[in-house]
Enzyme design. Sequence first.
Site, PDB file in Angstrom:
ATOM      1  N   ILE A  49      -3.385  -3.037   3.633  1.00 32.51           N
ATOM      2  CA  ILE A  49      -3.875  -2.797   2.180  1.00 32.51           C
ATOM      3  C   ILE A  49      -4.024  -1.408   1.984  1.00 32.51           C
ATOM      4  CG2 ILE A  49      -6.242  -2.740   3.186  1.00 32.51           C
ATOM      5  CD1 ILE A  49      -6.963  -4.342   0.525  1.00 32.51           C
ATOM      6  N   LYS A  50      -4.025  -0.459   3.140  1.00 28.05           N
ATOM      7  CA  LYS A  50      -4.538   0.921   2.952  1.00 28.05           C
ATOM      8  C   LYS A  50      -3.186   1.782   2.375  1.00 28.05           C
ATOM      9  CE  LYS A  50      -8.396   0.934   4.678  1.00 28.05           C
ATOM     10  NZ  LYS A  50      -9.684   1.128   4.026  1.00 28.05           N
TER      11      LYS A  50
END
Length: 330
Positions: A49-50
């Site tokens: 998700i980063k």
Amino acid sequence: MLVRQTIVPVMTNRLIIGDTPLLPLRNASQSLPCTLYAKAEMYNPSGSIKDRLANSLIDAAERDGRLSPHGVVIEVTSGNTGIAVAWVCACRGYKSIIVMSDKNSREKQDMMKAFGAELILTPHTAKPDDPSSNYKTAERLATQIPRSFYLDQYNNPANIDCHYCTTGPEIWEQTEGQIDCFIAGAGTGGTISGVGRFLKERNPAIEIVAVDSEGSIFTSYFETGKLGVAEHYEIEGIGSDKLVGAMDFNVVDRFLPISDKEAFLTAREMARTEGIFCGGSSGAVLAATRKVVRERQDIKCPVMILADSGNRYLSKIYNDSWMKEMGYLD
């Protein structure tokens, strides 16, 4: 014969970030009153998700003139942001310097180096204000290295904004507005704060549950308003030993701490029973989601975040010897 396809230049990497699938967890939902849904963020280009965050932070720094061509990007990470930052920097021609605690997995370290990052490890025993801590090390480097910029994901408003503008709307659209409970890990705070803020604006009744690590200060602070003393925990990516600016406690309805053992065993279970290879924080989120829906029989459409892939934990939670050594497996 070639079929028609979309060709995306590497420099426009933002075009291939996000729009991750929402998966029903059929086996994990058995014996529960509803189907659990998981947003699979390991489908982002660097595997977590980063990517959303790194792209957003660097976009903001470029837009504001704080990052110049051929500049140096400095960031503190528990691993995934460092990998994402190193990837974005490789795409855009920046040098990246990543500062990380030595407790984080070897796989994460190697992935950052593969994208060309310079990696600086700090002792996991260092307190936040210790000069040898990852936070203080990054701050010091930013004052010493010319043309450098410290992203500071823990306190950067763009952390919340990227999830308010992308992850939240995606979930709302994918569930056709039927989501009634959102569950995600709280580390930097950006995901739970940004998505939570977006969803609460659409429907204030949606329950926002932040998943914490046992040993983190977040839960006790949320419940009592007082700062406790952090204790060591092995889960990577959730929990904190200090308050951070990107954690908006006002949009959270509940914090739920999960132990290392429960998180890791649940992640391993998900790989075997769902075919979803995820990290320990995702195991914690699934464990928390199960607890919430068992307590709240009225929840019909819970959505959780699976933050990253298990490929960065092969030497730890997917290694039987390490699990036994740590006391998580008999």
